[in-house]
Write an enzyme that holds these catalytic residues in place. Structure first.
Site, PDB file in Angstrom:
ATOM      1  N   ARG A 120      58.381  72.771 -34.720  1.00  0.00           N
ATOM      2  CA  ARG A 120      57.726  71.783 -34.503  1.00  0.00           C
ATOM      3  C   ARG A 120      57.987  70.336 -35.223  1.00  0.00           C
ATOM      4  O   ARG A 120      57.578  69.243 -34.667  1.00  0.00           O
ATOM      5  CB  ARG A 120      56.031  72.189 -35.167  1.00  0.00           C
ATOM      6  CG  ARG A 120      55.540  73.029 -34.440  1.00  0.00           C
ATOM      7  CD  ARG A 120      54.025  73.233 -34.605  1.00  0.00           C
ATOM      8  NE  ARG A 120      53.286  74.260 -33.819  1.00  0.00           N
ATOM      9  CZ  ARG A 120      52.456  74.972 -33.875  1.00  0.00           C
ATOM     10  NH1 ARG A 120      51.786  75.084 -35.002  1.00  0.00           N
ATOM     11  NH2 ARG A 120      52.079  76.008 -32.943  1.00  0.00           N
ATOM     12  N   ASP A 132      48.815  73.513 -39.112  1.00  0.00           N
ATOM     13  CA  ASP A 132      48.843  73.290 -37.753  1.00  0.00           C
ATOM     14  C   ASP A 132      48.375  72.032 -37.028  1.00  0.00           C
ATOM     15  O   ASP A 132      48.630  71.866 -35.852  1.00  0.00           O
ATOM     16  CB  ASP A 132      47.873  74.499 -37.009  1.00  0.00           C
ATOM     17  CG  ASP A 132      48.286  75.911 -37.359  1.00  0.00           C
ATOM     18  OD1 ASP A 132      49.779  76.323 -37.538  1.00  0.00           O
ATOM     19  OD2 ASP A 132      47.752  76.678 -37.319  1.00  0.00           O
ATOM     20  N   LYS A 149      40.623  80.701 -34.773  1.00  0.00           N
ATOM     21  CA  LYS A 149      41.656  81.768 -34.236  1.00  0.00           C
ATOM     22  C   LYS A 149      41.888  82.399 -35.331  1.00  0.00           C
ATOM     23  O   LYS A 149      41.990  83.722 -35.170  1.00  0.00           O
ATOM     24  CB  LYS A 149      42.839  81.130 -33.786  1.00  0.00           C
ATOM     25  CG  LYS A 149      43.886  81.782 -33.017  1.00  0.00           C
ATOM     26  CD  LYS A 149      44.673  81.307 -32.221  1.00  0.00           C
ATOM     27  CE  LYS A 149      45.845  80.208 -32.722  1.00  0.00           C
ATOM     28  NZ  LYS A 149      46.976  80.900 -33.401  1.00  0.00           N
ATOM     29  N   SER A 150      42.319  82.122 -36.739  1.00  0.00           N
ATOM     30  CA  SER A 150      42.357  83.010 -37.811  1.00  0.00           C
ATOM     31  C   SER A 150      41.291  83.950 -37.998  1.00  0.00           C
ATOM     32  O   SER A 150      41.495  85.050 -38.325  1.00  0.00           O
ATOM     33  CB  SER A 150      42.463  82.191 -39.035  1.00  0.00           C
ATOM     34  OG  SER A 150      43.880  81.331 -38.800  1.00  0.00           O
ATOM     35  N   ARG A 158      50.412  73.872 -29.366  1.00  0.00           N
ATOM     36  CA  ARG A 158      49.917  72.540 -29.998  1.00  0.00           C
ATOM     37  C   ARG A 158      50.853  71.191 -29.956  1.00  0.00           C
ATOM     38  O   ARG A 158      50.238  70.218 -29.947  1.00  0.00           O
ATOM     39  CB  ARG A 158      50.000  72.905 -31.618  1.00  0.00           C
ATOM     40  CG  ARG A 158      49.043  74.139 -32.037  1.00  0.00           C
ATOM     41  CD  ARG A 158      48.489  73.989 -33.537  1.00  0.00           C
ATOM     42  NE  ARG A 158      47.995  75.303 -33.728  1.00  0.00           N
ATOM     43  CZ  ARG A 158      46.638  75.700 -33.406  1.00  0.00           C
ATOM     44  NH1 ARG A 158      45.857  74.949 -32.808  1.00  0.00           N
ATOM     45  NH2 ARG A 158      46.089  76.769 -33.795  1.00  0.00           N
ATOM     46  N   LYS A 215      57.426  77.760 -36.536  1.00  0.00           N
ATOM     47  CA  LYS A 215      56.102  78.043 -35.671  1.00  0.00           C
ATOM     48  C   LYS A 215      56.524  78.371 -34.144  1.00  0.00           C
ATOM     49  O   LYS A 215      57.621  78.888 -34.135  1.00  0.00           O
ATOM     50  CB  LYS A 215      55.062  76.910 -35.847  1.00  0.00           C
ATOM     51  CG  LYS A 215      54.514  76.215 -37.289  1.00  0.00           C
ATOM     52  CD  LYS A 215      53.925  77.658 -37.860  1.00  0.00           C
ATOM     53  CE  LYS A 215      53.322  77.334 -39.258  1.00  0.00           C
ATOM     54  NZ  LYS A 215      52.695  78.342 -39.853  1.00  0.00           N
ATOM     55  N   ARG A 230      60.919  84.301 -33.758  1.00  0.00           N
ATOM     56  CA  ARG A 230      60.271  83.768 -35.180  1.00  0.00           C
ATOM     57  C   ARG A 230      60.444  84.888 -36.325  1.00  0.00           C
ATOM     58  O   ARG A 230      60.963  86.052 -35.983  1.00  0.00           O
ATOM     59  CB  ARG A 230      58.648  84.004 -34.766  1.00  0.00           C
ATOM     60  CG  ARG A 230      58.324  82.484 -33.973  1.00  0.00           C
ATOM     61  CD  ARG A 230      56.817  82.369 -33.952  1.00  0.00           C
ATOM     62  NE  ARG A 230      56.511  81.841 -35.180  1.00  0.00           N
ATOM     63  CZ  ARG A 230      55.041  81.660 -35.271  1.00  0.00           C
ATOM     64  NH1 ARG A 230      54.304  81.838 -34.190  1.00  0.00           N
ATOM     65  NH2 ARG A 230      54.381  81.335 -36.273  1.00  0.00           N
TER      66      ARG A 230
HETATM   67  C1  S3P Z   1      47.780  81.484 -39.767  1.00  0.00           C
HETATM   68  C2  S3P Z   1      48.336  80.899 -40.811  1.00  0.00           C
HETATM   69  C3  S3P Z   1      49.408  79.948 -40.431  1.00  0.00           C
HETATM   70  C4  S3P Z   1      49.083  79.286 -39.009  1.00  0.00           C
HETATM   71  C5  S3P Z   1      48.632  80.203 -38.180  1.00  0.00           C
HETATM   72  C6  S3P Z   1      47.589  81.021 -38.444  1.00  0.00           C
HETATM   73  C7  S3P Z   1      46.803  82.720 -40.157  1.00  0.00           C
HETATM   74  O1  S3P Z   1      50.616  80.366 -40.530  1.00  0.00           O
HETATM   75  O2  S3P Z   1      50.048  78.403 -38.911  1.00  0.00           O
HETATM   76  O3  S3P Z   1      48.358  79.353 -36.935  1.00  0.00           O
HETATM   77  O4  S3P Z   1      45.781  82.895 -39.261  1.00  0.00           O
HETATM   78  O5  S3P Z   1      46.811  83.269 -41.045  1.00  0.00           O
HETATM   79  P1  S3P Z   1      51.485  80.671 -41.844  1.00  0.00           P
HETATM   80  O6  S3P Z   1      50.768  81.602 -42.565  1.00  0.00           O
HETATM   81  O7  S3P Z   1      52.603  81.553 -41.457  1.00  0.00           O
HETATM   82  O8  S3P Z   1      51.808  79.579 -42.597  1.00  0.00           O
END
Ligand code: S3P
Length: 450
Positions: free
Chosen positions: A357, A326, A30-31, A400, A353, A130
């Protein structure tokens, strides 16, 4: 595009199975998928992406860059983004709806900051709760103006074509904040530096470099400084997105806790900034192997083989949290099947989140007969080796939480029900089908309730 019309919640129940077996591939990370689209939109030329995650969060980001003038198309298995060059996006005609996606909105705020345009940003009920100040504070220092709203969506912002470079030490360990600043820094005249105490996922800096940006990383007495040179050019690239380790985590957890299981998940991203969960499983006594390790598009990838194992409680140090942030809900589920206490430290970020969570995990465990508590930022699970189950878990619009507790129901004495499985589509639409392919059993009607 995400819709504002919310259909009725969809409960789902997981039932115990004898064993899980097989080889599967999970969808793209996803990232990396968010970043491929966004950085592709800022490059000159056509970026080609295979393995892109086709989930609601990513489609929201695709909608956002299209609305800002960078067309996204799909032909066969390949996605293309027609980039507009650094600073070349244009003002969207309508508000951009980011749905459930914190990553999409926070990264795009960094991009919007570098364009002289006014944009209204909205999201669903979870995203609208958020915190956005974490990205708005540094971006305001660089020149972003907030016209409507404060710390939460909906927001109306105005970017600038003459951003000021900054040096910023992250007050929270967050790859999203780091990435927003680096993306804004790409548009600033001069060098922008982000300093982080704990290493968070580094896909933005890797991908920016891959597209030709000048990005350097330096170590400063235990902290890392990432510096980007602004006003450069990005050239379109070809990207193969590896499998998502956060999605693979549910299959790996299921294979560990359902006796007799042997599951291999192929082509998963295993870079050090993302693999804390798998390291922790091994420390618990889990039979978890990384096979056929290789490099793909500048990221470390492996096939992960997991076999059912006897597990014990462990202490998970706070420094590891960013590399598995996550995965805590599903780690807590695994811990419930281990023997002894598992203490997970440094989880303040878990409270902000898609839901709180920490609270949702404790409540879900309690509803299924597992002793668990949150002590400040520490999550404590007292495992006895087995779980009674039989409860219904409140998911709070959090994908999640839903997937973690459905995983639990595959190994608990009684079935486990989640109150709403719809949000799973935001990150892992194939969750149910892939789990069923290795032998999982789910049903729309609830099992026995307590
Ligand atoms: C992500 C960073 C994380 C993660 C999110 C995806 C990203 O959040 O929880 O699901 O793609 O940069 P944080 O950077 O706020 O911890």
């Amino acid at each position: 595009m995400p819709s504002d019309v919310t259909p009725a919640p969809r409960p789902l129940t997981a039932h115990a199975v004898e064993s899980l077996r097989g080889r599967v591939q999970v969808p793209g990370d996803k990232s990396i998928s968010h970043r491929a689209l966004i950085i592709g939109a800022l490059a000159s030329g056509i970026t080609r992406i295979t393995g892109l995650l086709e989930a609601e969060d990513i489609l929201a980001t695709a909608g956002a860059i299209e609305a800002a003038g960078a067309p996204v198309e799909k032909a066969d298995a390949e996605w293309t983004v027609t980039g507009r060059g650094v600073g070349g996006l244009c003002a969207p005609e309508a508000p951009i709806n980011f749905g459930n996606s914190g990553t999409g909105v926070r990264l795009m705020l960094g991009v919007i900051a570098g364009h002289d345009m006014r944009v209204r940003l909205t999201g669903d009920a979870s995203l609208s709760r958020r915190p956005m100040a974490r990205v708005l504070t540094p971006l305001k220092q660089m020149g972003l103006e907030i016209e409507e709203g404060e710390d939460m969506l909906p927001l109306t912002v105005r970017g600038s074509s003459s951003l000021i470079p900054i040096v910023y030490e992250l007050p929270v360990p967050s790859a999203q904040v780091k990435s927003a600043i680096l993306l804004a820094g790409l548009h600033a005249a001069g060098e922008t530096t982000v300093i982080e105490k704990e290493a968070s996922r580094d896909h933005t800096e890797r991908m920016l470099r891959y597209f030709g940006a000048e990005v350097r990383t330096t170590e400063l007495d235990g902290r890392t400084a990432i510096t980007i040179k602004g006003d450069g050019e990005l050239q379109a690239q070809t990207i193969k997105v590896p499998g998502d380790p956060s999605s693979a985590a549910f299959l790996a957890a299921a294979a560990l806790i359902v006796s007799g299981s042997d599951v291999t998940i192929e082509g998963v991203l295993v870079s050090p900034t993302r693999s804390g969960f798998y390291q922790t499983l091994r420390e618990m006594g889990g039979d978890v192997e990384f096979l056929n390790e290789r490099d793909e598009s500048g990221e470390r990838v492996a096939d992960i083989r997991v076999r059912a194992s006897k597990l014990k409680g462990v202490a998970v140090p706070a420094e590891r949290a960013p590399s598995m942030i996550d995965e805590y809900p599903v780690l807590a589920v695994v811990a419930a099947f281990g023997v002894g206490e598992t203490r997970m430290h440094g989880l303040a970020e878990l409270k902000v989140k898609e839901s709180d969570r920490l609270a949702a995990t404790v409540a879900g465990l309690a509803a299924n007969g597992v002793e668990a508590l949150a002590d400040g930022d520490t999550l404590i699970v007292r495992g006895t080796g087995k779980v009674s189950g039989g409860g219904t878990v409140a998911t709070h619009l959090d994908h999640r939480i839903a997937m973690a507790f459905l995983t639990m129901g595959l190994a608990s004495a009684q079935p486990v029900t989640v109150d709403d499985a719809r949000m799973i589509a935001t990150s892992f639409p194939e969750f149910r089908a892939l789990m069923e392919r290795i032998g999982a059993k789910f049903g729309e009607t609830a099992g026995p309730q307590r």
